[in-house]
Design a protein around this motif. Structure first.
Motif, PDB file in Angstrom:
ATOM      1  N   LEU A   1       0.836  -1.203   0.000  1.00  0.00           N
ATOM      2  CA  LEU A   1       0.000   0.000   0.000  1.00  0.00           C
ATOM      3  C   LEU A   1       0.868   1.249   0.000  1.00  0.00           C
ATOM      4  CD1 LEU A   1      -2.872   1.117   0.144  1.00  0.00           C
ATOM      5  CD2 LEU A   1      -2.714   1.026   2.632  1.00  0.00           C
ATOM      6  N   ALA A   2       1.965   1.247   0.757  1.00  0.00           N
ATOM      7  CA  ALA A   2       2.876   2.398   0.748  1.00  0.00           C
ATOM      8  C   ALA A   2       3.473   2.612  -0.636  1.00  0.00           C
ATOM      9  CB  ALA A   2       3.985   2.178   1.786  1.00  0.00           C
ATOM     10  N   ASN A   3       3.830   1.540  -1.311  1.00  0.00           N
ATOM     11  CA  ASN A   3       4.339   1.675  -2.686  1.00  0.00           C
ATOM     12  C   ASN A   3       3.262   2.199  -3.624  1.00  0.00           C
ATOM     13  OD1 ASN A   3       6.823   0.646  -1.881  1.00  0.00           O
ATOM     14  ND2 ASN A   3       6.262  -1.454  -2.336  1.00  0.00           N
ATOM     15  N   ASN A   4       2.025   1.774  -3.425  1.00  0.00           N
ATOM     16  CA  ASN A   4       0.925   2.271  -4.261  1.00  0.00           C
ATOM     17  C   ASN A   4       0.699   3.764  -4.053  1.00  0.00           C
ATOM     18  OD1 ASN A   4       0.514  -0.297  -5.267  1.00  0.00           O
ATOM     19  ND2 ASN A   4      -1.108  -0.798  -3.841  1.00  0.00           N
ATOM     20  N   ILE A   5       0.904   4.231  -2.822  1.00  0.00           N
ATOM     21  CA  ILE A   5       0.769   5.671  -2.568  1.00  0.00           C
ATOM     22  C   ILE A   5       1.823   6.444  -3.344  1.00  0.00           C
ATOM     23  CG2 ILE A   5       0.955   7.428  -0.767  1.00  0.00           C
ATOM     24  CD1 ILE A   5      -0.213   5.378   1.181  1.00  0.00           C
ATOM     25  N   GLN A   6       3.065   5.947  -3.330  1.00  0.00           N
ATOM     26  CA  GLN A   6       4.115   6.612  -4.104  1.00  0.00           C
ATOM     27  C   GLN A   6       3.813   6.561  -5.594  1.00  0.00           C
ATOM     28  OE1 GLN A   6       6.626   8.307  -2.677  1.00  0.00           O
ATOM     29  NE2 GLN A   6       7.178   8.999  -4.722  1.00  0.00           N
ATOM     30  N   GLU A   7       3.310   5.430  -6.058  1.00  0.00           N
ATOM     31  CA  GLU A   7       2.940   5.320  -7.473  1.00  0.00           C
ATOM     32  C   GLU A   7       1.791   6.268  -7.818  1.00  0.00           C
ATOM     33  OE1 GLU A   7       4.343   3.719  -9.899  1.00  0.00           O
ATOM     34  OE2 GLU A   7       5.901   2.854  -8.617  1.00  0.00           O
ATOM     35  N   LEU A   8       0.886   6.489  -6.868  1.00  0.00           N
ATOM     36  CA  LEU A   8      -0.203   7.427  -7.110  1.00  0.00           C
ATOM     37  C   LEU A   8       0.330   8.851  -7.263  1.00  0.00           C
ATOM     38  CD1 LEU A   8      -3.264   7.714  -7.347  1.00  0.00           C
ATOM     39  CD2 LEU A   8      -3.360   8.066  -4.883  1.00  0.00           C
ATOM     40  N   LEU A   9       1.369   9.194  -6.506  1.00  0.00           N
ATOM     41  CA  LEU A   9       1.994  10.510  -6.682  1.00  0.00           C
ATOM     42  C   LEU A   9       2.634  10.617  -8.061  1.00  0.00           C
ATOM     43  CD1 LEU A   9       2.753  13.220  -5.432  1.00  0.00           C
ATOM     44  CD2 LEU A   9       4.790  12.133  -4.478  1.00  0.00           C
ATOM     45  N   TYR A  10       3.304   9.556  -8.487  1.00  0.00           N
ATOM     46  CA  TYR A  10       3.850   9.553  -9.853  1.00  0.00           C
ATOM     47  C   TYR A  10       2.721   9.681 -10.880  1.00  0.00           C
ATOM     48  CZ  TYR A  10       8.034   7.677  -7.563  1.00  0.00           C
ATOM     49  OH  TYR A  10       9.128   7.484  -6.756  1.00  0.00           O
ATOM     50  N   SER A  11       1.632   8.992 -10.608  1.00  0.00           N
ATOM     51  CA  SER A  11       0.490   9.053 -11.520  1.00  0.00           C
ATOM     52  C   SER A  11      -0.078  10.461 -11.598  1.00  0.00           C
ATOM     53  CB  SER A  11      -0.587   8.066 -11.061  1.00  0.00           C
ATOM     54  OG  SER A  11      -1.739   8.150 -11.874  1.00  0.00           O
ATOM     55  N   ALA A  12      -0.089  11.184 -10.470  1.00  0.00           N
ATOM     56  CA  ALA A  12      -0.565  12.567 -10.491  1.00  0.00           C
ATOM     57  C   ALA A  12       0.297  13.421 -11.410  1.00  0.00           C
ATOM     58  CB  ALA A  12      -0.556  13.131  -9.067  1.00  0.00           C
ATOM     59  N   SER A  13       1.611  13.236 -11.349  1.00  0.00           N
ATOM     60  CA  SER A  13       2.507  13.962 -12.252  1.00  0.00           C
ATOM     61  C   SER A  13       2.237  13.586 -13.707  1.00  0.00           C
ATOM     62  CB  SER A  13       3.957  13.669 -11.880  1.00  0.00           C
ATOM     63  OG  SER A  13       4.850  14.285 -12.789  1.00  0.00           O
ATOM     64  N   ASP A  14       2.054  12.291 -13.946  1.00  0.00           N
ATOM     65  CA  ASP A  14       1.767  11.858 -15.320  1.00  0.00           C
ATOM     66  C   ASP A  14       0.445  12.427 -15.823  1.00  0.00           C
ATOM     67  OD1 ASP A  14       4.088  10.409 -15.251  1.00  0.00           O
ATOM     68  OD2 ASP A  14       3.115   8.524 -14.680  1.00  0.00           O
ATOM     69  N   ILE A  15      -0.563  12.515 -14.932  1.00  0.00           N
ATOM     70  CA  ILE A  15      -1.862  13.071 -15.343  1.00  0.00           C
ATOM     71  C   ILE A  15      -1.698  14.526 -15.774  1.00  0.00           C
ATOM     72  CG2 ILE A  15      -4.116  13.768 -14.445  1.00  0.00           C
ATOM     73  CD1 ILE A  15      -4.062  11.223 -12.717  1.00  0.00           C
ATOM     74  N   CYS A  16      -0.985  15.303 -14.975  1.00  0.00           N
ATOM     75  CA  CYS A  16      -0.767  16.715 -15.329  1.00  0.00           C
ATOM     76  C   CYS A  16      -0.009  16.842 -16.640  1.00  0.00           C
ATOM     77  CB  CYS A  16      -0.007  17.417 -14.205  1.00  0.00           C
ATOM     78  SG  CYS A  16      -0.932  17.557 -12.664  1.00  0.00           S
ATOM     79  N   HIS A  17       0.990  16.020 -16.835  1.00  0.00           N
ATOM     80  CA  HIS A  17       1.757  16.077 -18.082  1.00  0.00           C
ATOM     81  C   HIS A  17       0.891  15.646 -19.268  1.00  0.00           C
ATOM     82  CE1 HIS A  17       6.077  16.733 -16.828  1.00  0.00           C
ATOM     83  NE2 HIS A  17       5.430  16.693 -15.658  1.00  0.00           N
ATOM     84  N   ASP A  18       0.075  14.616 -19.065  1.00  0.00           N
ATOM     85  CA  ASP A  18      -0.785  14.163 -20.167  1.00  0.00           C
ATOM     86  C   ASP A  18      -1.791  15.246 -20.557  1.00  0.00           C
ATOM     87  OD1 ASP A  18       0.537  11.778 -20.131  1.00  0.00           O
ATOM     88  OD2 ASP A  18      -0.962  10.736 -18.906  1.00  0.00           O
TER      89      ASP A  18
END
Length: 965
Positions: free
Chosen positions: A583-600
């Motif tokens: 779950l902690a790794n998924n939280i970090q991946e969600l932060l990466y996903s937020a960056s990817d969403i903004c870039h997309d």
């Protein structure tokens, strides 16, 4: 009755024989023995047939009293009841008893002598044992023969006339049939049957009487022994009754009061337990209203803890209570409802947090509320709340761009929103400054958005890590506790004292009796000693035990969240360490996903604006500005999220490639137009170009800023001065230098296009080299520009321009090398190939100049004749052409190159002159012809050395003469 006299259960002997040696243990409870029946009882009646008698017993008395645990068998059956505690020890003679001698028995012997004589006389009357056995055997065989005449059916143990088959077998109906005139015969048959049955009865009675006669002695002996045994048992019964009375008095005086006190203590403790149980039931009864109150204030964790505690109490302490039979299922349904409420609440919180105004300074909205929601979701294993937050992030990113576009379009009066309905079309109507400001606003909003997402996810991540840390510490404490308990168990005494009454533990009875008066001390001891012994398992837990058990399961640990909120980590977490780590790794991946969403979303915004070729039409400064803005946003998001998103970087690279292609094509086309219009004449050098060159000499490969006032006062120079050397150049080369600097500056502004720019610049330099070769050496300028001829001045000027480019190639190479990654250093070989091509081109121009003079020498010296006047017309023309050559190239080429060129020309001249003299057979013999040739050569040498810069030129004219053989 069937046993012989030798195995009689009653011991034989006279009436004065002693049957036991010791007193019976008064502690043993011996039931009174009923009196033995007569050996020959009377004929039993109907009512006596079903009454139990001693003959129904399956085990004789000695067998019942026999103790198999004894090592030896005592003959007296009363001693067998003493058990294992009896030890046959030697009795010490008493000092109070007299010594018994044989004289003490004299009286007894006189009394018993008469009886002994009678006994001897009876023994003689009885037959000997062998005779008796033979008579018994003969009688037994005769009885067996008589009994064989009786049918077997009468001998069956289950013989009963009420059975129809048995009745028909014994009394056939054929003997009672009187029909058909056969009455006399049937009557005779019936009489015969009656006589047969009577005969069978006589046989049985005779055998029974015989058996009784055989055992008459045992019967009479048993009768005698029975009376003695009944007397003894009567005395024994009286002794037992007396013993019981004494025991009853002792019990009443010494034990009954104490046991009564213990019973009262147990009763009081049980009453206290019932009272506490009722209080616990009242508390459990208030669970549902309390849960409703907690839910009304969004205290989901407290409600879940209360439900879990109540369910645990129902399963352990209130199990089986009928009034709470439905409470467990109701709490389960309530727990499911809380799960749905928490998910809905988290969705609402995510929407409120992500869609609040971006100008708000608060990073985390309602941090305590978020912590409570996350703990509740983790407690219920609802791990999909991260997916909900991710969906909300996508929606929020879309809304940010949409709102920014709406705000920007509303500020532009030129855009009529009634005519242009679509928001994308309205956005495309913005010019570059307006669109650039819109993009900058979007990037700034995205940066704030990512910072908020990171702050929220950090809170969630901290909660998860605190739970994980608590699990690990709890596991360590359990291991330590298990080790202590194991060490303690090894020292416990295994002997337990039982209370005889009601099978209770004596220790428990006294502990529970003393528990209430010292409740305060007990509670304090438990709080001070975490390893105290648990409550008794034989009874319901005490109030203190209930409190301890409840508190032990609700132990919490305080942890601090980065935002400053203290949290309580419950032990009732159902997640494993691996699940929490994931779950902690998924939280970090969600932060990466937020960056990817903004870039997309930013990429889609760029692509929607690039549909009409808007980005490809940007000039260099505009594109560089746009590129810097995008690179700044990429760096900012990487610093926030910890990972570089590639979508916007890829879009930037794609646009950069398109920009590079357009950039290169524009400059290559411009260079092509300049070369096609170049007349290859020396051009004046404006001051700005001189400044440009000077800036390169200072190590700055960049376009200098324009200085309007200073530029107007300075006049153009004739030559370009580079590091002290003068370069006469054409206008195209000046512009080419500027174009090269534009390539280098573009690399500085857009580092991602370094490799593409290197390739394009190499292509541009190759194009200039090949195209200038075609125009000058290939005489292409004659048709393109309309030149009449390609002069030596054109050639020298072209060579000098090429030398200027060659001078700057190492500088350009160093500039690109500093900006290329090490793995792409192999691309620098393009500059080595270009340098070689330029040097070859310069050498070809020099060879062309030499070839021009070589053809002139061949033409003039082929007509040379050795005759007066001196100097001859041929040498005058040669010197004239050499002077023109010198005048054409001396101001263009450096002195060293001029000298080298004229040395090569002189060598060609000497070769042609030597050939002509050989043809004319003029030798160095000092004759008139030799003198004329020497005079012409001296005129040529004087003229050539008189030219500027050629005074010290070593012509070595002696080589024109052939050596004498």
């Amino acid at each position: 009755m069937a046993s012989s006299h030798s195995s009689s259960p009653v011991p034989q002997g006279s009436s004065n024989d002693v049957f036991f040696k010791k007193e019976v243990d008064p502690s043993k409870h011996i039931q009174p023995v009923p009196s033995l029946p007569d050996v020959c009882p009377k004929e039993p009646t109907v009512t006596d047939q079903h009454r139990w008698t001693v003959y129904h017993s399956k085990v004789n008395l000695p067998a019942a009293l026999n103790d198999p645990r004894l090592a030896k068998r005592e003959s007296d059956f009363f001693t067998k009841t003493w058990g294992l505690d009896f030890v046959d020890t030697e009795v010490i003679p008493s000092f109070y008893l007299p010594q018994i001698s044989k004289e003490h028995f004299t009286v007894y012997q006189q009394e018993i002598s008469q009886r002994e004589k009678i006994h001897e006389r009876c023994k003689n009357i009885c037959p000997p044992k062998d005779t008796f056995e033979r008579t018994l055997l003969h009688t037994h065989d005769k009885s067996r023969t008589d009994l064989e005449q009786v049918p077997k059916i009468f001998m069956k143990p289950d013989f009963a006339l009420d059975d129809s088959l048995t009745f028909n077998s014994v009394l056939p109906w054929s003997h009672f049939n009187t029909a058909g005139g056969k009455g006399n015969r049937d009557a005779a048959s019936s009489k015969l049957l009656q006589e047969k049955l009577s005969h069978y009865l006589d046989i049985v009675e005779v055998n029974i009487a015989h058996q009784i006669s055989l055992r008459s002695e045992a019967f009479f002996h048993a009768m005698t022994s029975q009376h003695e045994l009944q007397d003894y048992l009567k005395k024994t019964s009286q002794a037992v009754k007396m013993l019981r009375d004494k025991i009853a008095q002792i019990d009443k005086v010494m034990c009954e009061g104490s046991l009564h006190i213990l019973r009262l203590a147990l009763t009081r403790n049980n009453c206290v337990k019932v009272y506490n149980k009722l209080k616990l039931m009242a508390t459990v009864h208030q669970t549902q209203p309390t849960v409703q109150v907690l839910l009304s204030t969004s205290e989901f964790v407290g409600a879940l803890d209360l439900i879990a505690t109540t369910q645990e109490v129902l399963q352990q302490e209130l199990q089986g209570i009928h009034s709470f039979r439905h409470l467990g299922s109701q709490l389960c349904e309530l727990e499911k409802l809380i799960d749905k409420m928490m998910i809905a609440e988290f969705s609402t919180y995510s929407h409120s947090d992500l869609n609040r105004p971006l100008e708000d300074d608060c990073q985390v909205l309602e941090e305590e509320r978020l912590v409570s929601l996350v703990f509740g979701l983790l407690k219920q294993r609802k791990l999909n709340f991260l997916e909900i937050y991710g969906e909300k992030m996508i929606i929020t990113a879309k809304n940010i761009i949409k709102q920014c576009v709406i705000n920007k379009v509303s500020q532009i009066e030129e855009i009529d929103t009634d005519v242009v309905v679509k928001l994308a079309d309205q956005m495309r109507m913005l010019n570059f400054p307006q669109w650039f400001e819109l993009l900058k606003d979007i990037f700034s909003k995205f940066t704030i958005f990512l910072q908020r997402v990171k702050a929220t996810l950090n809170i969630i991540h901290s909660v998860v890590l605190s739970v994980l840390d608590k699990n690990q510490r709890t596991r360590e404490l359990e291991e330590i506790s298990q080790q202590k308990n194991a060490a303690k168990d090894n020292t416990l005494d295994t002997e337990v004292a039982y209370l005889i009454h009601e099978g209770m533990f004596i220790s428990d009875a006294f502990t529970e009796g003393e528990l209430t008066p010292v409740a305060v001390d007990t509670t304090s001891q438990r709080n001070a000693s975490p390893n105290s012994e648990p409550c008794s398992s034989d009874s319901v837990s005490e109030p203190e035990c209930t409190t301890d058990s409840s508190s032990s399961k609700e132990q919490t640990a305080s942890s601090a969240i980065p935002g400053g909120v203290d949290i309580l980590v419950s032990e009732d977490m159902r997640l494993t360490d691996s699940e929490l780590g994931k779950l902690a790794n998924n939280i970090q991946e969600l932060l990466y996903s937020a960056s990817d969403i903004c870039h997309d979303r930013a990429v889609k915004f760029l692509m929607s604006r690039a549909k009409d070729g808007f980005l490809e039409k940007l000039n260099s400064m505009e594109f560089i500005t746009l590129s810097r803005l995008m690179e700044t946003f990429i760096i900012d998001t990487e610093q926030i999220c910890g990972r570089k998103s590639m979508s916007l970087l890829g879009a930037l690279q794609s646009q950069a490639n398109k920009f590079v292609n357009r950039f290169h094509e524009e400059r290559k086309t411009k260079l092509s137009l300049l070369l096609d219009n170049e007349r290859w004449k020396q051009a004046d050098v404006p001051a700005e170009f001189q400044d440009l060159v000077d800036s390169i000499s200072d190590g700055k490969i960049a376009l200098p800023e324009k200085k309007s006032g200073a530029t107007e006062e300075r006049k153009p120079a004739e030559v370009l001065i580079v590091e002290g050397q003068q370069y006469a150049v054409v206008g195209t080369v000046l512009l080419l230098i500027r174009i090269i600097l534009e390539y280098c500056q573009c690399v500085d502004n857009i580092p991602s296009v370094t490799t593409d720019m290197l390739t394009r610049l190499s292509d541009l330099l190759k194009y200039f080299n090949s195209r200038s070769c075609q125009l000058v050496l290939g005489a292409g300028a004659l048709q393109v520009v309309g030149l009449k001829t390609i002069t030596t001045k054109n050639l020298a000027l072209s060579s000098r321009c090429l030398q200027l480019i060659v001078h700057y190639i190492p500088v350009i190479r160093a500039h690109f090398e500093a900006r290329l990654p090490p793995k792409q250093y192999s691309m620098l070989r393009h500059f080595d190939h270009i340098t070689k091509d330029y040097h070859d081109h310069i050498a070809e121009i020099s060879a062309k100049l030499v070839a021009i003079m070589d053809s002139l020498f061949d033409k003039l010296l082929s007509k040379y004749e050795v005759k007066a006047p001196v100097p001859s017309a041929c040498f005058r023309n040669i010197c004239k052409q050499m002077t023109k050559m010198h005048e054409a190239i001396f101001d263009l080429l450096p002195e060293e190159q001029t000298q080298m060129l004229f040395l090569r020309i002189n060598a060609s001249y000497k070769l042609h002159l030597k050939k002509q003299l050989s043809h004319l057979n003029v030798i160095n013999d000092g004759g008139p012809q030799n003198g004329l040739v020497t005079a012409d050569v001296a005129f040529y040498t004087g003229n050539l050395q008189a030219l500027k810069g050629l005074k010290d030129l070593d012509l070595n004219m002696a080589e024109i003469w052939e050596q004498k053989r």
